[in-house]
Design an enzyme around this catalytic site. Sequence first.
Site, PDB file in Angstrom:
ATOM      1  CB  CYS A 142      -0.990  -0.035   1.176  1.00  0.00           C
ATOM      2  SG  CYS A 142      -2.391   1.103   0.946  1.00  0.00           S
ATOM      3  CG  HIS A 235      -4.236  -3.469   2.620  1.00  0.00           C
ATOM      4  ND1 HIS A 235      -3.145  -3.267   3.441  1.00  0.00           N
ATOM      5  CD2 HIS A 235      -4.635  -2.247   2.195  1.00  0.00           C
ATOM      6  CE1 HIS A 235      -2.897  -1.970   3.529  1.00  0.00           C
ATOM      7  NE2 HIS A 235      -3.788  -1.329   2.779  1.00  0.00           N
ATOM      8  CD  GLU A 237      -1.934  -6.556   4.390  1.00  0.00           C
ATOM      9  OE1 GLU A 237      -2.043  -5.369   4.755  1.00  0.00           O
ATOM     10  OE2 GLU A 237      -1.825  -6.883   3.181  1.00  0.00           O
TER      11      GLU A 237
END
Length: 305
Positions: A142, A235, A237
Amino acid sequence: MPLRLPDRLPAIDILKRENIFVMDNSRAHAQDIRPLRIVILNLMPLKITTETDLVRLLSNTPLQMDISFMKLRSHTSKNTPIEHMMMFYRDFSDMRKEKFDGMIITGAPVETLDYEEVGYWNEIVDIFDWARTHVTSTLFICWAAQAGLYHYYGVPKYVLPKKKFGIFSQHTIDAQLPIFRGFDDIFMMPHSRHTEIRRTDILQHEELSLIAESEESGVSIVMARNGREFFITGHLEYAPNTLDMEYRRDLGVRDDVDMPVNYYRNDDPSLPPLVSWRAHANLFYNNWINYYVYQETPYDINKIE
């Protein structure tokens, strides 16, 4: 093989409840093996949440890894107890002589600022330069992806009129790359950002390879230096409830944030999220560890160049 984590890291108990095999350092010392050394520079405000998200993904591999957490000397976290930071994090200045097989640099809530206006920009630049000679492969996530592309290649960022917020369909451009081994032609990725980078700027640099993108969310993943650097604008994750927490935090506070798209069941915030990115997230991190960290790093870690 499990991950080796610092004793008493909160993520250990959380992941054990999810039936993920991790071990703390006390038990791991009995293992006679050279684990991969992974360092995480965690710039996110809720550090325990981000730690757990990343450790959850890194655990999905048969390789043993030694996880360390890095922090900035020039910035003090306001949202994480100082006791946690002192116990589990080390300043970059104390780690700069060490070498690592892999590194992850997270996003940060400073994306609308010019890079040079960020209070810790000089230290970030120092870390970026250090990573090129002390780490085999680095993931930039990001804001860190935007910052890395700007620092290394001069790629600009652009402020969006509305937050890019939700789950967006991505497609691979070079499906033969090891990082995409086992991927479908299309995969989903969470995005949560107020700025963007543009493909026209990426394509101006021969050193950069645009390897995944989206018609809805734009540039997705950029690779450089044969996989020694990956810049990820979203993202993968994120846990299932992260976008929900961000949405409710900003609801009624900001006028540039709409409900996350393609996220809630039937687009109804009263219903739970529909998780559509977890399998590819695990596969991406597993491929990174296997093909770009483990298979590329020298057995003698001091020979990383």
